[in-house]
Design an enzyme around this catalytic site. Structure first.
Site, PDB file in Angstrom:
ATOM      1  N   HIS A 148       0.807  -1.234   0.000  1.00 46.86           N
ATOM      2  CA  HIS A 148       0.000   0.000   0.000  1.00 46.86           C
ATOM      3  C   HIS A 148       0.838   1.281   0.000  1.00 46.86           C
ATOM      4  O   HIS A 148       0.290   2.355  -0.259  1.00 46.86           O
ATOM      5  CB  HIS A 148      -0.924   0.067   1.227  1.00 46.86           C
TER       6      HIS A 148
HETATM    7  N1  V1S Z   1      -9.584  -3.982   8.178  1.00 40.26           N
HETATM    8  C1  V1S Z   1      -8.944  -3.370   8.895  1.00 40.26           C
HETATM    9  C2  V1S Z   1      -8.130  -2.575   9.708  1.00 40.26           C
HETATM   10  N2  V1S Z   1      -7.900  -2.760  11.045  1.00 40.26           N
HETATM   11  C3  V1S Z   1      -7.071  -1.752  11.399  1.00 40.26           C
HETATM   12  C4  V1S Z   1      -6.529  -1.533  12.740  1.00 40.26           C
HETATM   13  C5  V1S Z   1      -7.074  -2.214  13.828  1.00 40.26           C
HETATM   14  C6  V1S Z   1      -6.530  -2.019  15.107  1.00 40.26           C
HETATM   15  C7  V1S Z   1      -5.468  -1.137  15.251  1.00 40.26           C
HETATM   16  F1  V1S Z   1      -4.949  -0.938  16.467  1.00 40.26           F
HETATM   17  C8  V1S Z   1      -4.918  -0.465  14.187  1.00 40.26           C
HETATM   18  C9  V1S Z   1      -5.462  -0.664  12.917  1.00 40.26           C
HETATM   19  N3  V1S Z   1      -6.793  -0.997  10.328  1.00 40.26           N
HETATM   20  C10 V1S Z   1      -7.429  -1.497   9.254  1.00 40.26           C
HETATM   21  C11 V1S Z   1      -7.390  -0.982   7.851  1.00 40.26           C
HETATM   22  C12 V1S Z   1      -6.020  -1.195   7.195  1.00 40.26           C
HETATM   23  C13 V1S Z   1      -5.763  -2.578   6.694  1.00 40.26           C
HETATM   24  C14 V1S Z   1      -4.354  -2.699   6.122  1.00 40.26           C
HETATM   25  C15 V1S Z   1      -4.033  -4.024   5.456  1.00 40.26           C
HETATM   26  C16 V1S Z   1      -2.568  -4.121   5.078  1.00 40.26           C
HETATM   27  C17 V1S Z   1      -2.205  -5.258   4.139  1.00 40.26           C
HETATM   28  O1  V1S Z   1      -2.547  -6.508   4.691  1.00 40.26           O
HETATM   29  O2  V1S Z   1      -2.863  -5.193   2.903  1.00 40.26           O
HETATM   30  C18 V1S Z   1      -0.699  -5.255   3.791  1.00 40.26           C
HETATM   31  C19 V1S Z   1       0.236  -5.390   4.916  1.00 40.26           C
HETATM   32  N4  V1S Z   1      -7.651   0.453   7.899  1.00 40.26           N
HETATM   33  C20 V1S Z   1      -8.879   0.965   7.731  1.00 40.26           C
HETATM   34  O3  V1S Z   1      -9.859   0.272   7.506  1.00 40.26           O
HETATM   35  C21 V1S Z   1      -8.973   2.484   7.867  1.00 40.26           C
HETATM   36  C22 V1S Z   1      -9.711   3.060   8.915  1.00 40.26           C
HETATM   37  C23 V1S Z   1     -10.154   3.257   7.554  1.00 40.26           C
HETATM   38  C24 V1S Z   1     -10.598   2.248   9.827  1.00 40.26           C
HETATM   39  C25 V1S Z   1      -9.800   1.718  11.035  1.00 40.26           C
HETATM   40  N5  V1S Z   1      -9.207   2.857  11.803  1.00 40.26           N
HETATM   41  C26 V1S Z   1      -8.464   2.308  12.946  1.00 40.26           C
HETATM   42  C27 V1S Z   1      -8.350   3.686  10.933  1.00 40.26           C
HETATM   43  C28 V1S Z   1      -9.109   4.206   9.697  1.00 40.26           C
HETATM   44 ZN    ZN Z   2      -3.797  -7.385   3.373  1.00 43.66          ZN
END
Ligand code: V1S
Ligand code: ZN
Ligand code: CA
Length: 395
Positions: A148
């Site tokens: 990403h």
């Molecule tokens: N799905 C999901 C998710 N969960 C979290 C998260 C949960 C707990 C925490 F302490 C911190 C973060 N973030 C997300 C996603 C990002 C997913 C990334 C995937 C990465 C990969 O596997 O593809 C490659 C290594 N973030 C979101 O959904 C963003 C938000 C929109 C919602 C969640 N909040 C915490 C931030 C904003």
């Molecule tokens: Zn992923």
């Protein structure tokens, strides 16, 4: 003891950085670098290191990182002070200033962040170099796969796009690179980086929902900027899926799509991102894939007989990540039929595996499998659309 020997005339290299595994994103954060230690422990207890070239990699240099990333971003990444409490970016009053998307809950500023990032990038760049100079047929970088990250922005647990750096290295010696991404999330950073070239084709399989699933991009019709003058048009392929897809459906899709792409695009090297969050039972994922179905993608790519880098990526239930990546390491070596299904007794942290097999059943993993929302008709439409896109590509 399992008689794992080097495949004749074929070299697999394993690139890892044990220091990287000691970093922490924070207590509640799903990304646990320790899953790499658990993976290595399983790979080692099966005796696989005897059949590979094993490298402890160095951190990537600032100059190497600059081949894709902007200097102001790198400078901030290198100097921003770590935060002890992750900021609550969903609450603007408490948020303070966020630069380059660094320091929210997804991409926290933790202790040793720059070292962690440069080590992850180092494993991928070293893997690419081994492919380029012909010293490896398959190079494995489980610490990479952070798809990403953008030129000047962190996103979704990714800060440095080690895959883009690896592909840029491959492009120095190979005319065409095929990027394949089986992480449950859309490989948006890699897709965007190569939007304007016809030397890289990107293909991502992912759960797609524009409003409710991160990052919300990668619809079937998103095939790159459609300008007539853009050589990269039609070179981004997206395979948007719904919850609950099974091994059988996924393998059929993967082989139909990658087989056709291979005929049309004729890649000279492959970069395969093997995010393990597409497995059943993943903390963030939504699919019903088993270790066998995930591994079948690696096996299919290996059979194409093209030099290949294998990257890690997502994967948030460490025991499942370790199973999949150890199995996939055995496929790269070609010893998958020689290693027993039972997790060896002497495996460090064996108790973490709960079920003592490499291939737990869906019932063991989930109890109740997740409902499958992928109809055969929709999957047919996806394959049809991809085949139509390919009429614009190569020959
Ligand atoms: N799905 C999901 C998710 N969960 C979290 C998260 C949960 C707990 C925490 F302490 C911190 C973060 N973030 C997300 C996603 C990002 C997913 C990334 C995937 C990465 C990969 O596997 O593809 C490659 C290594 N973030 C979101 O959904 C963003 C938000 C929109 C919602 C969640 N909040 C915490 C931030 C904003
Ligand atoms: Zn992923
Ligand atoms: Ca993907």
């Amino acid at each position: 003891e399992y008689n794992i020997v080097r495949p004749k005339g074929y070299t697999v290299s394993y690139h890892a950085s044990p220091e990287m595994e000691k970093h922490h994103f924070g207590q509640t954060h799903p990304m646990k670098p320790w899953r790499l230690t658990l993976t290595k422990s399983l790979v080692t207890s099966y005796g696989m290191p005897f059949a590979m070239d094993n490298y402890n990699t160095r951190p990537a240099t600032y100059e190497e990182l600059k081949s894709f990333h902007a200097s102001d971003y790198l400078d901030y990444l290198a100097t921003a002070p770590p935060e002890d409490q992750p900021r609550d970016i969903d609450n603007p009053e408490k948020a303070g200033e966020v630069k380059f998307n660094l320091g929210g809950s997804d991409c926290p500023l933790f202790h040793g962040l720059y070292d962690y990032c440069s080590m992850s990038a180092g494993t991928s760049v070293d893997a690419a170099r081994k492919i380029c100079n012909g010293q490896s047929d398959i190079a494995i970088a489980w610490g990479g796969g952070l798809h990403h990250a953008k030129r000047s922005e962190a996103s979704g647990f990714c800060y440095i796009n080690d895959i883009v750096l690896g592909i840029l290295q491959l492009l120095r010696c190979y005319p065409r690179v095929l990027y394949i991404d089986i992480d449950v999330h859309h490989g948006d950073g890699v897709e965007e980086a190569f939007f304007s070239t016809d030397r890289v084709m990107t293909v991502s399989f992912h759960k797609y929902h524009p409003d409710t699933f991160f990052p919300g991009t990668g619809g079937l019709d998103d095939n790159g900027p459609k300008s007539e003058h853009n050589p990269g048009a039609h070179h981004a392929i997206n395979v948007p899926l719904n919850d609950g897809i099974t091994d059988e459906q996924y393998s059929w899709l993967f082989e139909s799509i990658i087989g056709k792409i291979n005929e049309h695009f004729r890649p000279s090297a492959i970069a395969l991102q093997c995010g393990a969050d597409s497995l059943a039972g993943d903390r963030l994922g939504r699919f019903n894939l088993q270790v066998q179905g995930h591994g079948a993608c690696v096996e299919y790519c290996k059979k194409l007989g093209i030099p290949m880098i294998i990257f890690g990526g997502g994967g948030y239930t460490p025991r499942n990540v370790a199973r999949a990546w150890a199995h996939e390491t055995s496929i790269a070596i070609g010893c998958q039929n020689k290693i027993p299904e039972e997790i060896p007794q002497h495996t460090p942290w064996r108790e973490h595996f709960i079920h003592d097999t490499l291939f737990p059943t869906l019932e063991q993993i989930l109890g109740e499998p997740r409902a499958n929302r992928n109809t055969p008709k929709r999957l047919q439409e996806i394959v049809q659309h991809v085949h139509e896109q390919l009429r614009f590509v190569g020959h």
